[in-house]
Design a protein around this motif. Structure first.
Motif, PDB file in Angstrom:
ATOM      1  N   PRO A  91      -5.791  -0.180  11.259  1.00  0.00           N
ATOM      2  CA  PRO A  91      -4.475  -1.102  11.313  1.00  0.00           C
ATOM      3  C   PRO A  91      -3.933  -0.979   9.885  1.00  0.00           C
ATOM      4  N   LEU A  92      -4.456  -1.286   9.031  1.00  0.00           N
ATOM      5  CA  LEU A  92      -4.001  -1.324   7.538  1.00  0.00           C
ATOM      6  C   LEU A  92      -3.293  -0.143   6.875  1.00  0.00           C
ATOM      7  N   GLY A  93      -3.879   0.625   7.351  1.00  0.00           N
ATOM      8  CA  GLY A  93      -3.078   2.183   6.848  1.00  0.00           C
ATOM      9  C   GLY A  93      -2.114   2.236   7.653  1.00  0.00           C
ATOM     10  N   PHE A  94      -2.323   2.022   9.278  1.00  0.00           N
ATOM     11  CA  PHE A  94      -1.366   2.670  10.383  1.00  0.00           C
ATOM     12  C   PHE A  94      -0.222   1.979  10.245  1.00  0.00           C
ATOM     13  N   VAL A  95       0.039   0.552   9.572  1.00  0.00           N
ATOM     14  CA  VAL A  95       1.155  -0.114   9.582  1.00  0.00           C
ATOM     15  C   VAL A  95       1.613  -0.088   7.997  1.00  0.00           C
ATOM     16  N   GLY A  96       1.208   0.665   7.172  1.00  0.00           N
ATOM     17  CA  GLY A  96       1.322   0.942   5.844  1.00  0.00           C
ATOM     18  C   GLY A  96       1.155  -0.378   5.028  1.00  0.00           C
ATOM     19  N   ALA A  97       0.296  -0.963   5.521  1.00  0.00           N
ATOM     20  CA  ALA A  97      -0.077  -2.421   4.490  1.00  0.00           C
ATOM     21  C   ALA A  97      -1.241  -2.043   3.598  1.00  0.00           C
ATOM     22  N   PHE A  98      -1.829  -1.039   3.429  1.00  0.00           N
ATOM     23  CA  PHE A  98      -2.840  -0.616   2.425  1.00  0.00           C
ATOM     24  C   PHE A  98      -3.131   0.774   2.485  1.00  0.00           C
ATOM     25  N   PRO A  99      -2.952   1.433   1.481  1.00  0.00           N
ATOM     26  CA  PRO A  99      -2.560   0.798  -0.102  1.00  0.00           C
ATOM     27  C   PRO A  99      -0.999   0.836   0.143  1.00  0.00           C
ATOM     28  N   ALA A 100      -0.498  -0.416  -0.683  1.00  0.00           N
ATOM     29  CA  ALA A 100       0.944  -0.462  -0.530  1.00  0.00           C
ATOM     30  C   ALA A 100       1.223  -1.498  -1.919  1.00  0.00           C
ATOM     31  N   ASP A 101       2.181  -1.203  -2.584  1.00  0.00           N
ATOM     32  CA  ASP A 101       2.604  -1.903  -3.603  1.00  0.00           C
ATOM     33  C   ASP A 101       4.156  -2.250  -3.741  1.00  0.00           C
ATOM     34  N   PRO A 102       4.481  -3.370  -3.441  1.00  0.00           N
ATOM     35  CA  PRO A 102       3.850  -4.713  -3.273  1.00  0.00           C
ATOM     36  C   PRO A 102       3.152  -4.555  -1.885  1.00  0.00           C
ATOM     37  N   SER A 103       2.178  -5.463  -1.579  1.00  0.00           N
ATOM     38  CA  SER A 103       1.601  -5.695  -0.385  1.00  0.00           C
ATOM     39  C   SER A 103       2.510  -6.422   0.551  1.00  0.00           C
ATOM     40  N   PRO A 104       2.796  -6.129   2.005  1.00  0.00           N
ATOM     41  CA  PRO A 104       3.386  -7.009   2.747  1.00  0.00           C
ATOM     42  C   PRO A 104       2.967  -8.282   2.928  1.00  0.00           C
ATOM     43  N   GLY A 105       3.786  -9.160   3.485  1.00  0.00           N
ATOM     44  CA  GLY A 105       3.511 -10.583   3.555  1.00  0.00           C
ATOM     45  C   GLY A 105       3.332 -10.749   4.955  1.00  0.00           C
ATOM     46  N   PRO A 106       2.819 -12.092   5.425  1.00  0.00           N
ATOM     47  CA  PRO A 106       2.829 -12.258   7.134  1.00  0.00           C
ATOM     48  C   PRO A 106       4.017 -12.321   7.693  1.00  0.00           C
ATOM     49  N   ASP A 107       4.986 -12.842   6.937  1.00  0.00           N
ATOM     50  CA  ASP A 107       6.444 -12.693   7.615  1.00  0.00           C
ATOM     51  C   ASP A 107       7.001 -11.328   8.089  1.00  0.00           C
ATOM     52  N   GLU A 108       6.606 -10.090   7.730  1.00  0.00           N
ATOM     53  CA  GLU A 108       6.859  -9.059   8.165  1.00  0.00           C
ATOM     54  C   GLU A 108       6.113  -8.544   9.401  1.00  0.00           C
ATOM     55  N   HIS A 109       5.087  -9.285   9.733  1.00  0.00           N
ATOM     56  CA  HIS A 109       4.526  -9.321  11.119  1.00  0.00           C
ATOM     57  C   HIS A 109       4.009  -7.653  11.506  1.00  0.00           C
ATOM     58  N   ARG A 110       3.367  -7.285  10.610  1.00  0.00           N
ATOM     59  CA  ARG A 110       3.367  -5.466  10.772  1.00  0.00           C
ATOM     60  C   ARG A 110       2.344  -5.370  11.854  1.00  0.00           C
ATOM     61  N   LEU A 111       1.531  -6.198  12.367  1.00  0.00           N
ATOM     62  CA  LEU A 111       0.438  -5.899  13.336  1.00  0.00           C
ATOM     63  C   LEU A 111       1.237  -5.773  14.532  1.00  0.00           C
ATOM     64  N   ARG A 112       2.360  -6.268  14.762  1.00  0.00           N
ATOM     65  CA  ARG A 112       3.203  -5.979  16.212  1.00  0.00           C
ATOM     66  C   ARG A 112       3.762  -4.629  16.338  1.00  0.00           C
ATOM     67  N   ARG A 113       3.580  -3.991  14.927  1.00  0.00           N
ATOM     68  CA  ARG A 113       4.173  -2.366  15.118  1.00  0.00           C
ATOM     69  C   ARG A 113       3.142  -1.756  15.981  1.00  0.00           C
ATOM     70  N   VAL A 114       2.068  -2.009  15.886  1.00  0.00           N
ATOM     71  CA  VAL A 114       0.952  -1.329  16.944  1.00  0.00           C
ATOM     72  C   VAL A 114       1.243  -1.651  18.257  1.00  0.00           C
ATOM     73  N   VAL A 115       2.136  -2.558  18.768  1.00  0.00           N
ATOM     74  CA  VAL A 115       2.587  -2.643  20.179  1.00  0.00           C
ATOM     75  C   VAL A 115       3.551  -1.417  20.653  1.00  0.00           C
ATOM     76  N   ASP A 116       4.287  -1.031  19.494  1.00  0.00           N
ATOM     77  CA  ASP A 116       5.204  -0.022  19.796  1.00  0.00           C
ATOM     78  C   ASP A 116       4.450   1.394  20.178  1.00  0.00           C
ATOM     79  N   TRP A 117       3.239   1.435  19.919  1.00  0.00           N
ATOM     80  CA  TRP A 117       2.301   2.814  20.088  1.00  0.00           C
ATOM     81  C   TRP A 117       1.460   2.650  21.450  1.00  0.00           C
ATOM     82  N   LEU A 118       1.553   1.406  21.973  1.00  0.00           N
ATOM     83  CA  LEU A 118       0.491   1.082  22.977  1.00  0.00           C
ATOM     84  C   LEU A 118       0.828   2.133  24.300  1.00  0.00           C
ATOM     85  N   ASP A 119       2.239   2.283  24.637  1.00  0.00           N
ATOM     86  CA  ASP A 119       2.523   3.126  25.647  1.00  0.00           C
ATOM     87  C   ASP A 119       2.199   4.828  25.497  1.00  0.00           C
TER      88      ASP A 119
END
Length: 435
Positions: A17-45
């Motif tokens: 997940p951290l790589g999948f949604v571009g959260a690591f490596p990343a500079d600056p790192s995203p914050g919780p308000d970006e809710h990047r884990l929800r991007r995985v939902v777009d791939w469930l289908d």
């Protein structure tokens, strides 16, 4: 202890997940308000269309860098979001019939782990010091394989047993279906044997797979009370035999695999977040199909590493940042391609023959570059012919003990019914349903 019944139909789509949604490596790192884990939902289908029945997530808990330096197992990594994002991902996965496997690191923790900070500040007599393994009395804390930022837990500590049990229960209660236990090979079996039975008392349907690379898999499964372990022996035998033109290595690996299947069903794969991608690992790109054929026609609980179904390439290197190439960011859903259609077809074949989960293999013909094996379980059998030679391979079913059969799939071959003899082209393969 038998594995949960649902695992017999499990095919995982694994993501980091951290790589999948571009959260690591990343500079600056995203914050919780970006809710990047929800991007995985777009791939469930996409996972459903691929034929997967579950998503296997890499680390999603609070850490400083790559996720395997956990700082709080009860907190979603802020770079990914928060508890609500996790709940939404699980709910959306379950709505689609997808199971969710989590990745738990309980061999070591990161240097910001609260008890480690307390141990450092409080000295050797502080109660938190008992959480961590030392190299000797009053000496420095031990680390995982020499990595100074990964502090080894003391698995003889009652507090560590209780903590691990509580973490596993917590996320299973929130909807997870099982756990991959990272670096399980470095943890004493007796530790898992204390933890897992207690978790199963409340979550009898949960599945636990230990990351084990070398050693006696069967003894480890029995002593640790795992349901499964990662089948690195077969992974290596698949790509190595294809590269070297040495199917004797694959046959030996499959004989070993048969022995494991007597006791447990291993987690099988040709790619994951820790190894060079199969499209880069193989010297002949035509043999990627062979690797997937082996994976999906032999016993095991198969896992497809995200991106492999689109032919992604990437080489793992032994250096800082050496995993980044095999853990890329995913921005757009994959376009239709031959390799994607091939994955969908073979996964579909696997799901139409669920007995393959526990199937054992028998060699019917074996040379360095040509191999025919039969996969068999109580409810059926398939004959698989693999050819990495420059010459064609003749398959005579009567000579293999079968009067006739149907070609289900093969290299450029349409289905053929009631055949007694056929030919596998150079660097080709066939799957035959015997009659």
């Amino acid at each position: 202890m038998p594995e949960p019944g649902w695992v017999a139909h499990a095919i995982w789509w694994q993501i980091y997940p951290l790589g999948f949604v571009g959260a690591f490596p990343a500079d600056p790192s995203p914050g919780p308000d970006e809710h990047r884990l929800r991007r995985v939902v777009d791939w469930l289908d996409h996972a459903v269309e691929l034929g997967a029945s579950g998503i296997a997530l890499g680390p999603i808990f609070a850490s400083r860098t790559h996720g395997y330096d956990t700082t709080d197992h009860f907190r979603i990594d802020p770079r990914l979001g928060d508890d609500a994002d996790f709940d939404e991902l699980v709910a959306q996965a379950h709505q689609r019939g997808l199971r969710v496997l989590l990745d738990g690191v309980f061999n070591h923790v990161g240097t910001d782990f609260a008890q480690y900070r307390d141990a450092l500040d409080g000295g050797p007599d502080h109660p938190a010091s008992a959480w961590f393994r030392r190299r000797g009395p009053q000496s420095r804390f031990d680390t995982f394989e020499g990595h100074g930022e990964l502090i080894a837990l003391n698995h003889a500590s009652t507090e560590v047993v209780e903590y691990t049990t509580a973490v596993l229960r917590h996320w299973l209660a929130r909807g997870a279906d099982g756990w991959r236990l990272d670096a399980a090979y470095a943890v004493p079996d007796r530790f898992w044997a204390q933890v897992l039975p207690r978790v199963r008392e409340e979550f009898a349907d949960a599945w636990f797979v230990g990351e084990v690379i070398h050693g006696d898999y069967t003894t480890t499964v029995e002593a640790a009370t795992f349901d499964s372990v990662t089948q690195y022996e077969l992974w290596k035998a698949i790509w190595s035999s294809l590269n070297d033109g040495n199917f004797h290595e694959l046959d030996w690996g499959l004989q070993r695999h048969n022995d494991f299947l007597d006791t447990f069903v291993p987690l099988t794969f040709v790619g994951n977040h820790d190894v060079t991608r199969i499209a880069s690992q193989l010297s002949n790109p035509d043999h990627v199909e062979h690797a997937l054929v082996i994976l999906l026609t032999t016993g095991g609980t198969p896992s497809i590493y995200a991106g492999d179904e689109s032919g992604y390439r990437g080489v793992k290197e032994e250096r800082r940042g050496g995993d980044d190439a095999v853990r890329p960011r995913f921005d757009t859903l994959p376009e239709d391609s031959d390799v994607l259609r091939f994955h969908r077809y073979l996964i579909g074949l696997r799901r139409r023959h669920p007995w393959l989960h526990t199937a054992t293999t028998t060699a019917l013909k074996l040379t360095n570059t040509q191999y025919i094996y039969r996969s068999t379980a109580a409810d059926g059998s398939l004959i698989v012919a693999l050819n990495v030679d420059d010459a064609p391979l003749t398959v005579s079913l009567p000579e293999l003990g079968t009067p006739a059969g149907t070609v289900l799939a093969g290299s450029g071959a349409p289905p053929q019914h009631e055949i007694t003899e056929t030919e596998v082209p150079p660097h080709g393969w066939l799957i035959i349903q015997p009659h």
